[in-house]
Motif scaffolding. Structure first.
Motif, PDB file in Angstrom:
ATOM      1  N   ILE A 124     -24.155 182.767  88.225  1.00 57.17           N
ATOM      2  CA  ILE A 124     -23.515 182.180  89.404  1.00 57.17           C
ATOM      3  C   ILE A 124     -23.708 183.081  90.621  1.00 57.17           C
ATOM      4  CG2 ILE A 124     -21.316 181.412  90.412  1.00 57.17           C
ATOM      5  CD1 ILE A 124     -20.393 180.845  87.519  1.00 57.17           C
ATOM      6  N   GLU A 168     -22.020 175.964  95.143  1.00 57.04           N
ATOM      7  CA  GLU A 168     -22.385 174.753  94.397  1.00 57.04           C
ATOM      8  C   GLU A 168     -23.865 174.541  94.664  1.00 57.04           C
ATOM      9  OE1 GLU A 168     -19.971 171.292  94.929  1.00 57.04           O
ATOM     10  OE2 GLU A 168     -18.149 172.494  95.097  1.00 57.04           O
ATOM     11  N   GLU A 169     -24.655 174.578  93.603  1.00 56.45           N
ATOM     12  CA  GLU A 169     -26.102 174.516  93.783  1.00 56.45           C
ATOM     13  C   GLU A 169     -26.727 173.423  92.910  1.00 56.45           C
ATOM     14  OE1 GLU A 169     -27.842 178.618  94.978  1.00 56.45           O
ATOM     15  OE2 GLU A 169     -26.788 178.926  93.086  1.00 56.45           O
ATOM     16  N   PRO A 170     -26.571 172.169  93.288  1.00 57.15           N
ATOM     17  CA  PRO A 170     -27.141 171.086  92.492  1.00 57.15           C
ATOM     18  C   PRO A 170     -28.674 171.062  92.522  1.00 57.15           C
ATOM     19  CG  PRO A 170     -26.278 170.243  94.567  1.00 57.15           C
ATOM     20  CD  PRO A 170     -25.867 171.675  94.483  1.00 57.15           C
TER      21      PRO A 170
END
Length: 197
Positions: A109, A118-120
Motif C-alpha cells: 500500500i 485508492e489505486e484502481p
C-alpha cells in the motif's frame, strides 16, 4: 459593356485555385506550428504502465510549454538525463512537492500524507523495493512518480530515478491515439482509444 471588357473582368480559374491553395497552405502551416507548441506524440515502450498503457501505444501529450504544474494522478512523460540517457519514460504522479510518501511493502500500500491511496489503475500491489528510503517528503519543484505495473516498473522507488524535477517533465498524457499490440502478443483494441485516466 463591350464583350472584350467582360472577358477581362471574368476571374481566371487558375488564379483562383492558386489563391485557395496559398490560403490553405498558410492555414495548415499555422495549425502545424500550434500543434508543435501545444502537443507531442510519444510511443510507449515497455510494460511499466500496463494495463493502463501497453507497449506500442501512441499517446498524445499536452506539451510542457503549457503544462507546468503536474497534479496527483496525472500520467506524465519524463526525460531524466541521469537515467537511460534521457530516453522518455511514462509514469503516474503519486505526490507533488511538500507531500509525504510512505510505502508499506508488506501490504503493498502507498500512503500520501498518511492516507492510503485508492489505486484502481494498478496492475499489482507495490511490494517491490528499489532502494529509496521511506517515508520521504517530496522536494520543492519535484514530483514522485510510480508506474501502474508496480512489479516491473522502475520509478521514483529507485535512487537511479528518484524524485523528478518538474523541468524534466515533457508533458501530460491526454489521450490514446492508436493502441499498441503489447509486444505483438495482442490485437489492436480500438475500444481503448480516447482520454487516458
Amino acid at each position: 459593356m463591350a464583350p472584350k471588357e467582360m472577358e477581362k473582368k471574368k476571374p481566371d480559374w487558375k488564379k483562383t485555385v492558386v489563391a485557395y491553395l496559398h490560403d490553405w497552405l498558410f492555414l495548415l502551416a499555422g495549425i502545424f506550428v500550434v500543434f508543435l507548441l501545444l502537443f507531442r506524440v510519444i510511443v510507449v515502450s515497455g510494460d511499466s504502465m500496463y494495463d493502463t498503457l501497453w507497449d506500442g501505444d501512441y499517446v498524445l501529450l499536452l506539451s510542457n510549454t503549457f503544462y507546468k504544474e503536474p497534479q496527483q494522478g496525472d500520467i506524465v512523460v519524463i526525460s531524466k538525463k541521469a537515467f537511460d540517457d534521457g530516453r522518455p519514460i511514462i509514469k503516474r504522479v503519486i505526490a507533488t512537492e511538500g507531500q509525504m510518501v510512505d510505502i508499506d511493502f508488506e501490504a503493498g500500500i502507498v500512503y500520501v500524507d498518511g492516507e492510503p491511496l485508492e489505486e484502481p489503475y494498478i496492475n499489482n500491489l507495490t511490494t517491490r523495493e528499489e532502494g529509496t528510503q521511506f517515508p520521504l517528503t517530496v522536494d520543492q519543484d519535484c514530483i514522485f512518480v510510480l508506474g501502474d505495473n508496480r512489479g516491473v516498473s522502475q520509478d521514483s522507488r529507485s535512487p537511479e530515478i528518484g524524485q523528478i524535477d518538474k523541468r524534466e517533465v515533457l508533458g501530460k498524457a491526454l489521450c490514446l491515439m492508436l493502441p499498441g499490440t503489447n509486444h505483438g502478443m495482442q490485437q489492436r483494441d480500438f475500444s481503448r482509444t480516447g482520454a487516458i485516466q
